[in-house]
Motif scaffolding. Sequence first.
Motif, mmCIF file in Angstrom:
data_model
loop_
_atom_site.group_PDB
_atom_site.id
_atom_site.type_symbol
_atom_site.label_atom_id
_atom_site.label_comp_id
_atom_site.label_asym_id
_atom_site.label_seq_id
_atom_site.Cartn_x
_atom_site.Cartn_y
_atom_site.Cartn_z
ATOM 1 N N ALA A 15 -10.599 22.596 32.357
ATOM 2 C CA ALA A 15 -10.956 22.766 30.948
ATOM 3 C C ALA A 15 -11.589 24.128 30.705
ATOM 4 O O ALA A 15 -11.281 24.813 29.722
ATOM 5 C CB ALA A 15 -11.905 21.658 30.512
ATOM 6 N N SER A 16 -12.460 24.544 31.608
ATOM 7 C CA SER A 16 -13.174 25.813 31.410
ATOM 8 C C SER A 16 -12.293 27.029 31.687
ATOM 9 O O SER A 16 -12.657 28.150 31.317
ATOM 10 C CB SER A 16 -14.410 25.867 32.313
ATOM 11 N N ALA A 17 -11.118 26.807 32.317
ATOM 12 C CA ALA A 17 -10.226 27.919 32.651
ATOM 13 C C ALA A 17 -9.134 28.133 31.611
ATOM 14 O O ALA A 17 -8.416 29.136 31.656
ATOM 15 C CB ALA A 17 -9.584 27.684 34.015
ATOM 16 N N LEU A 18 -8.996 27.213 30.663
ATOM 17 C CA LEU A 18 -7.905 27.298 29.700
ATOM 18 C C LEU A 18 -8.081 28.468 28.730
ATOM 19 O O LEU A 18 -9.198 28.879 28.418
ATOM 20 C CB LEU A 18 -7.820 26.002 28.889
ATOM 21 N N ALA B 188 5.419 27.530 26.789
ATOM 22 C CA ALA B 188 4.435 26.481 27.052
ATOM 23 C C ALA B 188 3.121 26.783 26.366
ATOM 24 O O ALA B 188 2.770 27.939 26.114
ATOM 25 C CB ALA B 188 4.210 26.329 28.550
ATOM 26 N N ALA B 189 2.402 25.716 26.056
ATOM 27 C CA ALA B 189 1.048 25.821 25.511
ATOM 28 C C ALA B 189 0.066 25.315 26.562
ATOM 29 O O ALA B 189 0.457 24.752 27.582
ATOM 30 C CB ALA B 189 0.930 25.012 24.222
ATOM 31 N N GLU B 190 -1.200 25.524 26.306
ATOM 32 C CA GLU B 190 -2.225 25.024 27.213
ATOM 33 C C GLU B 190 -2.375 23.500 27.067
ATOM 34 O O GLU B 190 -2.157 22.965 25.979
ATOM 35 C CB GLU B 190 -3.571 25.694 26.918
ATOM 36 N N PRO B 191 -2.677 22.797 28.165
ATOM 37 C CA PRO B 191 -3.050 23.307 29.486
ATOM 38 C C PRO B 191 -1.872 23.559 30.422
ATOM 39 O O PRO B 191 -2.047 23.869 31.587
ATOM 40 C CB PRO B 191 -3.923 22.182 30.041
ATOM 41 N N PHE B 192 -0.643 23.431 29.913
ATOM 42 C CA PHE B 192 0.540 23.511 30.763
ATOM 43 C C PHE B 192 0.793 24.910 31.303
ATOM 44 O O PHE B 192 1.265 25.076 32.426
ATOM 45 C CB PHE B 192 1.749 22.985 29.998
ATOM 46 N N ALA B 193 0.491 25.931 30.488
ATOM 47 C CA ALA B 193 0.692 27.295 30.966
ATOM 48 C C ALA B 193 -0.200 27.585 32.168
ATOM 49 O O ALA B 193 0.257 28.123 33.188
ATOM 50 C CB ALA B 193 0.417 28.286 29.839
ATOM 51 N N GLN C 113 -19.072 24.107 23.733
ATOM 52 C CA GLN C 113 -18.914 22.888 22.930
ATOM 53 C C GLN C 113 -17.534 22.273 23.165
ATOM 54 O O GLN C 113 -17.393 21.054 23.230
ATOM 55 C CB GLN C 113 -19.099 23.207 21.443
ATOM 56 N N VAL C 114 -16.528 23.118 23.295
ATOM 57 C CA VAL C 114 -15.167 22.648 23.548
ATOM 58 C C VAL C 114 -15.036 22.139 24.980
ATOM 59 O O VAL C 114 -14.474 21.068 25.229
ATOM 60 C CB VAL C 114 -14.148 23.770 23.285
ATOM 61 N N ASP C 115 -15.554 22.901 25.919
ATOM 62 C CA ASP C 115 -15.470 22.516 27.324
ATOM 63 C C ASP C 115 -16.118 21.156 27.581
ATOM 64 O O ASP C 115 -15.677 20.396 28.457
ATOM 65 C CB ASP C 115 -16.148 23.569 28.207
ATOM 66 N N ALA D 296 -3.909 32.153 19.320
ATOM 67 C CA ALA D 296 -4.855 33.086 19.925
ATOM 68 C C ALA D 296 -4.213 33.613 21.209
ATOM 69 O O ALA D 296 -3.290 32.995 21.744
ATOM 70 C CB ALA D 296 -6.183 32.394 20.236
ATOM 71 N N PRO D 297 -4.667 34.754 21.713
ATOM 72 C CA PRO D 297 -4.039 35.332 22.899
ATOM 73 C C PRO D 297 -3.907 34.354 24.055
ATOM 74 O O PRO D 297 -4.860 33.683 24.435
ATOM 75 C CB PRO D 297 -4.988 36.492 23.259
ATOM 76 N N ARG D 298 -2.665 34.221 24.547
ATOM 77 C CA ARG D 298 -2.309 33.466 25.750
ATOM 78 C C ARG D 298 -2.484 31.953 25.598
ATOM 79 O O ARG D 298 -2.352 31.225 26.573
ATOM 80 C CB ARG D 298 -3.074 33.976 26.979
ATOM 81 N N PHE D 299 -2.746 31.472 24.387
ATOM 82 C CA PHE D 299 -2.792 30.028 24.196
ATOM 83 C C PHE D 299 -1.396 29.435 24.348
ATOM 84 O O PHE D 299 -1.220 28.346 24.880
ATOM 85 C CB PHE D 299 -3.368 29.694 22.819
ATOM 86 N N MET D 300 -0.387 30.155 23.865
ATOM 87 C CA MET D 300 1.008 29.819 24.088
ATOM 88 C C MET D 300 1.686 31.039 24.681
ATOM 89 O O MET D 300 1.220 32.163 24.481
ATOM 90 C CB MET D 300 1.716 29.433 22.780
ATOM 91 N N GLY D 301 2.787 30.824 25.394
ATOM 92 C CA GLY D 301 3.502 31.977 25.912
ATOM 93 C C GLY D 301 4.758 31.590 26.661
ATOM 94 O O GLY D 301 4.952 30.430 27.032
ATOM 95 N N VAL D 302 5.612 32.567 26.853
ATOM 96 C CA VAL D 302 6.853 32.370 27.601
ATOM 97 C C VAL D 302 6.583 32.695 29.062
ATOM 98 O O VAL D 302 6.121 33.803 29.386
ATOM 99 C CB VAL D 302 7.971 33.267 27.056
#
Length: 327
Positions: free
Chosen positions: A281-284, A197-202, A265-267, A121-127
């Motif tokens: 968590a809510s910002a990812l 990197a993927a979330e939450p690292f990005a 529900q995820v948060d 999904a958008p910006r879940f992973m990125g360079v």
Amino acid sequence: MSRPRSRATLLMGVVLIAALLTGCGGSQSSGGDGLEKKTVTVAALPLVDTAGLHIAVQRKFFEAEGLRVQIKPVAQSIQALPALKTGQVDVIAGGNYVTFLQAQAQGTLNLRILAPGAAAAPRFMGVLTLPNSPIKQAKDLEGRTVAVNIRNNIQSLSLNAILRADHVDPAKVRYLAIPFPQMGAALQKGQVDAVHAAEPFATDMTRKLGAKMIVDGGSGPAVAGLPVSGYLSTQRFTDKYPKTAAAFQRAIQKAQQLATSDRKQVDQVLPAYAHLDAATASALNLPAFPPSIDQVRLQHLADLMLQDGLLKQRIDVRSLVFAAQPQ
């Protein structure tokens, strides 16, 4: 993939959690009647990908199916592969498809996919690069070194697809394996030019280092909706316990539907199992949580693996998807 214990070390810090759920009846479910096996042991990664599992626990979806679920945390899905093969673990939650499709192709595992976990999904992973980096776009990665958590896996695979779509030769990009929690330090020290990197690292690197995402690894025609991980088992398990596998599948599908329709529900479940504070968590940038397996996109993933040399022969993913018999 894994997550740090704090924002810096969440990936490798695995907390021992065991959720033992007792069964009870539920509408539109078996309520446990006729289940061949009522306790399912799940090896789970502390990833955003496994939110569906924890939502199903919290909302008692497993209980409604007459199931008890025992969760055994692991840092990497590959660590649980031997236990899956021997039957000590019934399901791996958050297992990345690339590793397990390779195991299937190599004959080391007779894989069955019960349900999807996460998709791009958008910006879940990125360079990401440092703010003063001369790298501003995909083309600038030629001749550069990019950190990935594991070489020849979902990160390099998906980035190669993006590079080809942008008319960049992936062979001109060097990949270096660096665990997610160490990517920020490697970037600061100049050991790599960029990190995938993927979330939450990005989000963590963006906040702490001012890092900039110069390639969105989760959007664009080459990777949009690309399956990343799933709930994986073996043919031995699904053949021996088909009703149990179907009950597990139904509970996860309900949870995935909630995850995709209601972010709260995820948060609510992320802080406890992924070692994140509520604000983080809510910002990812969350992945997609497909409620059912998209066989077309999963086949696309397998075909990308063949194109990149991660498979020697084409795999027909339809043969690997567990299809429950009608009740």
